[in-house]
Design a protein around this motif. Structure first.
Motif, short mmCIF file in Angstrom:
data_model
loop_
_atom_site.label_atom_id
_atom_site.label_comp_id
_atom_site.label_asym_id
_atom_site.label_seq_id
_atom_site.Cartn_x
_atom_site.Cartn_y
_atom_site.Cartn_z
N MET A 1 0.82 -1.20 0.00
CA MET A 1 0.00 0.00 0.00
C MET A 1 0.86 1.26 0.00
SD MET A 1 -3.10 0.81 -0.09
CE MET A 1 -4.16 2.14 0.18
N THR A 2 1.97 1.24 0.75
CA THR A 2 2.85 2.40 0.80
C THR A 2 3.44 2.68 -0.58
OG1 THR A 2 3.41 1.86 3.07
CG2 THR A 2 4.88 3.36 1.92
N GLY A 3 3.79 1.64 -1.33
CA GLY A 3 4.33 1.81 -2.67
C GLY A 3 3.35 2.49 -3.60
N LEU A 4 2.06 2.18 -3.47
CA LEU A 4 1.04 2.80 -4.30
C LEU A 4 0.92 4.30 -3.98
CD1 LEU A 4 -1.21 2.47 -6.37
CD2 LEU A 4 -2.75 1.94 -4.46
N VAL A 5 0.98 4.65 -2.72
CA VAL A 5 0.90 6.06 -2.30
C VAL A 5 2.10 6.84 -2.86
CG1 VAL A 5 0.95 7.61 -0.32
CG2 VAL A 5 -0.48 5.56 -0.26
N CYS A 7 3.91 6.07 -5.47
CA CYS A 7 3.75 6.13 -6.92
C CYS A 7 2.78 7.23 -7.33
CB CYS A 7 3.30 4.77 -7.45
SG CYS A 7 3.19 4.68 -9.24
N VAL A 8 1.66 7.33 -6.66
CA VAL A 8 0.66 8.36 -6.95
C VAL A 8 1.23 9.75 -6.66
CG1 VAL A 8 -1.57 9.30 -6.21
CG2 VAL A 8 -1.33 6.85 -6.66
N LEU A 13 3.32 14.94 -8.66
CA LEU A 13 4.37 15.96 -8.71
C LEU A 13 4.93 16.12 -10.12
CD1 LEU A 13 6.28 15.26 -5.38
CD2 LEU A 13 4.90 17.27 -5.95
N ALA A 14 5.14 15.02 -10.81
CA ALA A 14 5.66 15.08 -12.18
C ALA A 14 4.66 15.77 -13.11
CB ALA A 14 5.98 13.68 -12.68
N SER A 15 3.39 15.51 -12.93
CA SER A 15 2.36 16.15 -13.74
C SER A 15 2.32 17.65 -13.48
CB SER A 15 1.00 15.53 -13.46
OG SER A 15 0.99 14.19 -13.85
#
Length: 137
Positions: A1-5, A7-8, A13-15
């Protein structure tokens, strides 16, 4: 779950950075670091324009440089007293360093005395260049 957060968050930030970068690219604006910087015929390889000079720093493999060349050439032909000069950044590294040119295309708007009054990084729009010329006179 932490990896998904994570990633999002990275995608968000990149967007945001991409949207901000796209909005700023090509805008003609005043830069405080350009105060007092002046170019003459010796640096440009030709005479200054009577009213203003458009200086484009470009490189050989820069696709937006070709479109910028077309836009600036059209503006110089439309507005009397305006000269257009293109400088190859790779051949004039000392001038690139002195003027803080970080990417190509970079467009400088010079007044009749050769002072840098406006700067654009990226491909500027014709209307923005014409408006900057009105402020340079």
């Amino acid at each position: 779950m932490t990896g998904l957060v994570v990633c999002v968050a990275v995608l968000a930030l990149a967007s945001a950075y991409g949207v901000l970068h796209r909005r700023r690219s090509g805008r003609v604006r005043v830069r405080g670091r350009d105060d007092g910087k002046r170019l003459g015929a010796a640096e440009l390889g030709g005479p200054l324009g009577e009213r203003a000079t458009l200086v484009q720093f470009s490189s050989a493999f820069c696709a937006p440089c070709r479109a910028t060349r077309r836009v600036l050439g059209e503006v110089a032909d439309m507005v009397p007293g305006v000269t257009y000069v293109e400088i190859d950044a790779e051949d004039h590294l000392d001038l690139v360093r002195a003027l803080d040119i970080l990417k190509t295309p970079t467009v400088l708007v010079l007044d009749a005395d050769g002072r840098v009054v406006r700067r654009a990084t990226g491909q500027p729009r014709r209307a923005d260049v014409i408006a900057a010329l009105g402020e340079a006179v």
